[in-house]
Design a protein around this motif. Sequence first.
Motif, PDB file in Angstrom:
ATOM      1  N   GLN A  66       1.441  -1.364   0.114  1.00 55.66           N
ATOM      2  CA  GLN A  66      -0.703   0.172   0.167  1.00 55.66           C
ATOM      3  C   GLN A  66       0.619   1.219  -0.097  1.00 55.66           C
ATOM      4  O   GLN A  66       0.823   2.034  -0.630  1.00 55.66           O
ATOM      5  CB  GLN A  66      -1.269  -0.114   1.178  1.00 55.66           C
ATOM      6  CG  GLN A  66      -1.528   1.096   1.602  1.00 55.66           C
ATOM      7  CD  GLN A  66      -2.967   0.740  -0.266  1.00 55.66           C
ATOM      8  OE1 GLN A  66      -3.123   0.030  -0.174  1.00 55.66           O
ATOM      9  NE2 GLN A  66      -2.996   2.081  -0.543  1.00 55.66           N
ATOM     10  N   LEU A  69       2.199   1.435  -3.317  1.00 58.81           N
ATOM     11  CA  LEU A  69       1.431   2.128  -4.379  1.00 58.81           C
ATOM     12  C   LEU A  69       1.103   4.041  -3.599  1.00 58.81           C
ATOM     13  O   LEU A  69      -0.016   4.510  -4.878  1.00 58.81           O
ATOM     14  CB  LEU A  69      -0.023   1.526  -4.411  1.00 58.81           C
ATOM     15  CG  LEU A  69      -0.145   0.435  -4.777  1.00 58.81           C
ATOM     16  CD1 LEU A  69      -1.310  -0.675  -4.108  1.00 58.81           C
ATOM     17  CD2 LEU A  69      -0.100  -0.070  -6.252  1.00 58.81           C
ATOM     18  N   GLN A  72       3.531   5.736  -5.317  1.00 60.63           N
ATOM     19  CA  GLN A  72       3.122   5.848  -6.520  1.00 60.63           C
ATOM     20  C   GLN A  72       3.015   7.070  -7.178  1.00 60.63           C
ATOM     21  O   GLN A  72       2.272   8.030  -7.974  1.00 60.63           O
ATOM     22  CB  GLN A  72       3.576   5.467  -8.231  1.00 60.63           C
ATOM     23  CG  GLN A  72       4.406   3.901  -7.835  1.00 60.63           C
ATOM     24  CD  GLN A  72       4.094   2.549  -8.382  1.00 60.63           C
ATOM     25  OE1 GLN A  72       2.178   1.980  -8.285  1.00 60.63           O
ATOM     26  NE2 GLN A  72       5.081   1.361  -8.733  1.00 60.63           N
ATOM     27  N   THR A  73       1.538   7.058  -6.726  1.00 63.49           N
ATOM     28  CA  THR A  73       0.118   7.746  -6.625  1.00 63.49           C
ATOM     29  C   THR A  73       0.462   9.144  -6.789  1.00 63.49           C
ATOM     30  O   THR A  73       0.574  10.560  -7.026  1.00 63.49           O
ATOM     31  CB  THR A  73      -1.143   7.642  -5.674  1.00 63.49           C
ATOM     32  OG1 THR A  73      -1.482   6.240  -6.077  1.00 63.49           O
ATOM     33  CG2 THR A  73      -2.338   8.352  -5.843  1.00 63.49           C
TER      34      THR A  73
END
Length: 119
Positions: A66, A69, A72-73
Motif C-alpha cells: 500500500q 502504491l 506512486q500515486t
Amino acid sequence: MAAVAAGKEVINFTTLNFLRFTALATGLGYGVYRQGALTRQVAKEKAAAEDRHHRELVEEGKIAYQAMLDRQTAEKAAKQGVVTDINSYKFNTEQYINFMVAEMEKEAAAEKAAKSKKK
C-alpha cells in the motif's frame, strides 16, 4: 520386609510385591500420558506462533504494498500539481477526486486494451 504385628504377618510378600509393581506401572503410565500431553501442548504453541508470524508477515507485506502504491500515486499527483496530503492546508478535495477518477479511468482503459490485445 513384611509388616509384622506381634509375630503375625499382616501383609504377605506376594501382596507387597503386587502393590509395588502396580504403583510402578501406574507411575510409568502417568509419565507416558503426561509426556504426551506436554508434547501436544508444545506443538500447539509452536503452530500458533508460526501462524501468528505468518499473519504478521502478510500484514507487513500489505502495508509495504500500500505504501508503494501511495508513493506512486503521490508522484503522479505531484507531476500534475495535485496535493494528496489530506492534512495539508493546500489540499483541494475536488481536485484530488478528479485526479483519482482520471487515474482509475486510465487503469481501466489499460486493462481493457490488454484484454483486447490477448484476444
